[in-house]
Design an enzyme around this catalytic site. Sequence first.
Site, short mmCIF file in Angstrom:
data_model
loop_
_atom_site.label_atom_id
_atom_site.label_comp_id
_atom_site.label_asym_id
_atom_site.label_seq_id
_atom_site.Cartn_x
_atom_site.Cartn_y
_atom_site.Cartn_z
N LYS A 46 0.84 -1.21 0.00
CA LYS A 46 0.00 0.00 0.00
C LYS A 46 0.87 1.26 0.00
O LYS A 46 0.55 2.23 -0.67
CB LYS A 46 -0.93 0.03 1.22
CG LYS A 46 -2.02 -1.01 1.18
CD LYS A 46 -3.11 -0.63 0.20
CE LYS A 46 -4.17 -1.71 0.17
NZ LYS A 46 -5.07 -1.64 -0.95
N LYS A 91 -2.20 -11.79 -9.24
CA LYS A 91 -3.41 -11.78 -8.42
C LYS A 91 -4.58 -11.05 -9.08
O LYS A 91 -4.43 -9.94 -9.58
CB LYS A 91 -3.10 -11.10 -7.07
CG LYS A 91 -4.22 -11.30 -6.07
CD LYS A 91 -4.00 -10.54 -4.79
CE LYS A 91 -5.36 -10.35 -4.11
NZ LYS A 91 -5.34 -9.36 -3.08
N LYS A 105 -9.87 -6.39 -7.15
CA LYS A 105 -10.86 -5.41 -7.63
C LYS A 105 -10.23 -4.08 -8.02
O LYS A 105 -10.76 -3.37 -8.84
CB LYS A 105 -11.98 -5.14 -6.64
CG LYS A 105 -11.84 -5.70 -5.29
CD LYS A 105 -13.12 -5.56 -4.49
CE LYS A 105 -12.88 -6.05 -3.11
NZ LYS A 105 -13.78 -6.99 -2.58
P1 AMP Z 1 -10.60 -8.61 -0.66
O1 AMP Z 1 -11.36 -8.58 -1.96
O2 AMP Z 1 -9.17 -8.21 -0.83
O3 AMP Z 1 -11.33 -7.93 0.45
O4 AMP Z 1 -10.51 -10.13 -0.25
C1 AMP Z 1 -11.61 -10.84 0.27
C2 AMP Z 1 -11.33 -12.32 0.27
O5 AMP Z 1 -11.13 -12.78 -1.05
C3 AMP Z 1 -10.08 -12.69 1.07
O6 AMP Z 1 -10.31 -13.93 1.69
C4 AMP Z 1 -9.03 -12.84 0.00
O7 AMP Z 1 -8.00 -13.74 0.37
C5 AMP Z 1 -9.85 -13.42 -1.14
N1 AMP Z 1 -9.23 -13.07 -2.43
C6 AMP Z 1 -9.16 -11.83 -2.99
N2 AMP Z 1 -8.50 -11.90 -4.19
C7 AMP Z 1 -8.14 -13.20 -4.34
C8 AMP Z 1 -7.43 -13.92 -5.35
N3 AMP Z 1 -6.98 -13.32 -6.46
N4 AMP Z 1 -7.25 -15.26 -5.19
C9 AMP Z 1 -7.73 -15.90 -4.08
N5 AMP Z 1 -8.40 -15.28 -3.09
C10 AMP Z 1 -8.61 -13.95 -3.22
#
Ligand code: AMP
Length: 331
Positions: free
Chosen positions: A111, A194, A197
Amino acid sequence: METVVSGIRSTGNLHLGNYFGAINNFKKMQYEHNCFFFIADYHSLTTHPTPEDLHNNVKQVLIEYLAAGLDPDKATIYIQSDVPEVTELYLLLNMNAYKGELERCTSFKEKVHKQPDNINAGLLTYPVLMAADIIIHKATKVPVGKDQEQHLEMARTFANRFNRLYKTEYFPQPYAFNFSEELIKIPGLDGSTKMGKSENEGNAIFFADDPKVIEKKVMRAVSDQGPKEPNQEKPQAIQNLFNLMKATSKPETYNFFEEAYNNCQIRYGDMKKQLAKDIIEFTTPIRERINDIKNDNNYLQKVAKKGKEKAMDSASNTIKEVRSIIGFKHF
Ligand code: AMP
């Protein structure tokens, strides 16, 4: 029966990474365990959303959780800010979270690199709030993607530190969980490792994407000229396509293209067409359900209210006990 907690930040629409990292595992667990799934709107404040965006994003994530198969009759689905007890636990844990360990956290360093003009204290203490989210329900299993492994390690550190400091075994150890042997990381379509969003345009496939958009994104995914020799190691972008295929296509489809790659006969155009078709097939029921419930405010309100009550019950109980352990007493 174990207690399971997972959450997703309300910073935009949900994508296949969220599904395979968190939602898919949670879905399987909701019928057997005591499950809490929350929408992390406090966490989303680190990026300073406008009031309208904050509300609309929370609503969209709730709709998409439900459309993806979380069952409000089985799991407790709630909005983080509906349970302010979590902020009290966050404050209490912050007293024993140290600057050095927070600064060393990989997600914080990323970040700092990505948004140098907004390195706020919320970003630094993000893992403390996440630990509070988890241990407030005394969870032992946390379905998350691989990117969250380090945060889970920190959650264990903070839980342990509290236990040691107050000579108690109050908080159990929470562990990151995936039904497959390893935690999952779904790659982006732009060649990056990765799907996320807030990454580049075209990186992520969102549940709400129209089939035409999905096809366009997949056909434009980064690839290369093809392998030059049999059984060649795959470059990152190609490995990404295979990883996506492994998650969304049938094993025989994956094996077919794997063999074609190893024989140097692969045609990425054909592979992408198949991948787009399989992703569309996979996401269509979710998209249809999003459209079915997105205007049903009555239903959404009912789900949020029921989740809030159940989550408050669990969280206020923990806070009461934690206050007593720490030594807060009424006169
Ligand atoms: P976030 O969207 O960053 O708030 O992530 C929410 C959940 O989705 C968390 O458990 C992350 O580990 C999972 N997550 C987000 N992006 C990925 C990805 N590219 N692959 C696997 N898990 C993901």
